[in-house]
Design a protein around this motif. Sequence first.
Motif, PDB file in Angstrom:
ATOM      1  N   UNK A  36       0.815  -1.223   0.000  1.00  0.00           N
ATOM      2  CA  UNK A  36       0.000   0.000   0.000  1.00  0.00           C
ATOM      3  C   UNK A  36       0.845   1.268   0.000  1.00  0.00           C
ATOM      4  N   UNK A  37       2.137   1.147   0.304  1.00  0.00           N
ATOM      5  CA  UNK A  37       2.998   2.316   0.378  1.00  0.00           C
ATOM      6  C   UNK A  37       3.315   2.748   1.794  1.00  0.00           C
ATOM      7  N   UNK A  38       3.104   1.860   2.758  1.00  0.00           N
ATOM      8  CA  UNK A  38       3.299   2.179   4.169  1.00  0.00           C
ATOM      9  C   UNK A  38       4.731   2.587   4.485  1.00  0.00           C
ATOM     10  N   UNK A  39       5.689   1.812   4.006  1.00  0.00           N
ATOM     11  CA  UNK A  39       7.099   2.060   4.325  1.00  0.00           C
ATOM     12  C   UNK A  39       7.566   3.381   3.730  1.00  0.00           C
ATOM     13  N   UNK A  40       7.195   3.641   2.493  1.00  0.00           N
ATOM     14  CA  UNK A  40       7.586   4.892   1.846  1.00  0.00           C
ATOM     15  C   UNK A  40       6.945   6.077   2.546  1.00  0.00           C
ATOM     16  N   UNK A  41       5.659   5.949   2.873  1.00  0.00           N
ATOM     17  CA  UNK A  41       4.977   7.056   3.548  1.00  0.00           C
ATOM     18  C   UNK A  41       5.557   7.285   4.935  1.00  0.00           C
ATOM     19  N   UNK A  42       5.885   6.205   5.647  1.00  0.00           N
ATOM     20  CA  UNK A  42       6.491   6.349   6.973  1.00  0.00           C
ATOM     21  C   UNK A  42       7.806   7.103   6.892  1.00  0.00           C
ATOM     22  N   UNK A  43       8.606   6.822   5.867  1.00  0.00           N
ATOM     23  CA  UNK A  43       9.886   7.525   5.708  1.00  0.00           C
ATOM     24  C   UNK A  43       9.667   9.011   5.467  1.00  0.00           C
ATOM     25  N   UNK A  44       8.670   9.349   4.666  1.00  0.00           N
ATOM     26  CA  UNK A  44       8.374  10.761   4.397  1.00  0.00           C
ATOM     27  C   UNK A  44       7.858  11.459   5.652  1.00  0.00           C
ATOM     28  N   UNK A  45       6.993  10.768   6.382  1.00  0.00           N
ATOM     29  CA  UNK A  45       6.458  11.350   7.607  1.00  0.00           C
ATOM     30  C   UNK A  45       7.556  11.538   8.642  1.00  0.00           C
ATOM     31  N   UNK A  46       8.444  10.557   8.768  1.00  0.00           N
ATOM     32  CA  UNK A  46       9.561  10.659   9.694  1.00  0.00           C
ATOM     33  C   UNK A  46      10.444  11.856   9.364  1.00  0.00           C
ATOM     34  N   UNK A  47      10.721  12.034   8.077  1.00  0.00           N
ATOM     35  CA  UNK A  47      11.562  13.160   7.654  1.00  0.00           C
ATOM     36  C   UNK A  47      10.930  14.495   8.024  1.00  0.00           C
ATOM     37  N   UNK A  48       9.632  14.621   7.793  1.00  0.00           N
ATOM     38  CA  UNK A  48       8.961  15.883   8.098  1.00  0.00           C
ATOM     39  C   UNK A  48       8.850  16.117   9.598  1.00  0.00           C
ATOM     40  N   UNK A  49       8.643  15.056  10.367  1.00  0.00           N
ATOM     41  CA  UNK A  49       8.614  15.208  11.825  1.00  0.00           C
ATOM     42  C   UNK A  49       9.958  15.692  12.354  1.00  0.00           C
ATOM     43  N   UNK A  50      11.022  15.161  11.809  1.00  0.00           N
ATOM     44  CA  UNK A  50      12.353  15.596  12.248  1.00  0.00           C
ATOM     45  C   UNK A  50      12.629  17.049  11.856  1.00  0.00           C
ATOM     46  N   UNK A  51      12.089  17.470  10.733  1.00  0.00           N
ATOM     47  CA  UNK A  51      12.241  18.874  10.342  1.00  0.00           C
ATOM     48  C   UNK A  51      11.579  19.805  11.348  1.00  0.00           C
ATOM     49  N   UNK A  52      10.565  19.291  12.032  1.00  0.00           N
ATOM     50  CA  UNK A  52       9.887  20.072  13.073  1.00  0.00           C
ATOM     51  C   UNK A  52      10.488  19.798  14.446  1.00  0.00           C
TER      52      UNK A  52
END
Length: 216
Positions: A36-52
Motif C-alpha cells: 500500500x505504500x506504508x514504508x515509503x509514507x512512513x519515511x516521508x512522515x519521519x523526515x517531516x517530523x524531524x524537520x519540526x
Amino acid sequence: MLAVKPSELLSRIIDDIEKRKGNDVFMITIDGVDAAGKTIFAAKLSEELRKRNHTVIEASMDGFHNPRAIRYRMGRDSPEGYYKDSFNINAVKTLLIEPLMDGHLYRTHAFDYKIDQATPFEGALAEPGSILLFEGVFSLRPELRDFWDYKIYMKISPEESLRRGVERDPGEKEEIKRRYNVRYMPGQELYKAEAKPLEAADIIVDYTDPEEPRIL
C-alpha cells in the motif's frame, strides 16, 4: 473524499499529532494492505517530523516476524496462517511498546525473517516526548490497537496491491501473483472482517496515486 498534495497530507497529519502529543512517547501506526505504500509514507512522515524538531523512533512489523516454522504451520498458502501466524505480536508489545511506556530499554526489531534467526539485543532508551512511528500490516489488530495514539490506514484496491506487489517483490512474477491471490489478499480480507481496521483509524488515506492522495 478530499484530494490533497502529498505535502499537505503530511502537514495535516503532523498538525494533528502535535495537538495530541505530550511528554510521554507518542505512538503512531501506519497500517494497510500489502504494497500500500506504508514504508515509503512512513519515511516521508519521519523526515517531516524531524524537520519540526521531533525525535522519531522508527520500527516496522517486519522486525517482529515469527520463525518460519510458526509462520507456515498452517501451510505456505494459508490466508489464516498469514494473518494469525506471520508476526510475533507479543514481542511487539513486550519488547517495543511496553518498554517505551515504562521508560525501559526498548527494541525496534527482534527477528530477521530472511535468515530465520533472532536478532541480537540492541536496546535503547527513549527521550521524553519521542514519537514512535511504526508501520506494517495487521498493526490495527485488536491486540495492539489500544496502544496507538494516532492510527493511519493506507487504502488501495486489491488489484493495485497485486500490481505493486508483483512489481516490487523479488522472484518469479507468476509465483508472486499466485502467492498474493491465494495467501496475502485473502489474509487481508480475514483481517478486515475480524479486526475492522478502517473503523479504528484516525485517518484513512486513499494512496492509489501517491502524488495525489485522498483523505477519506
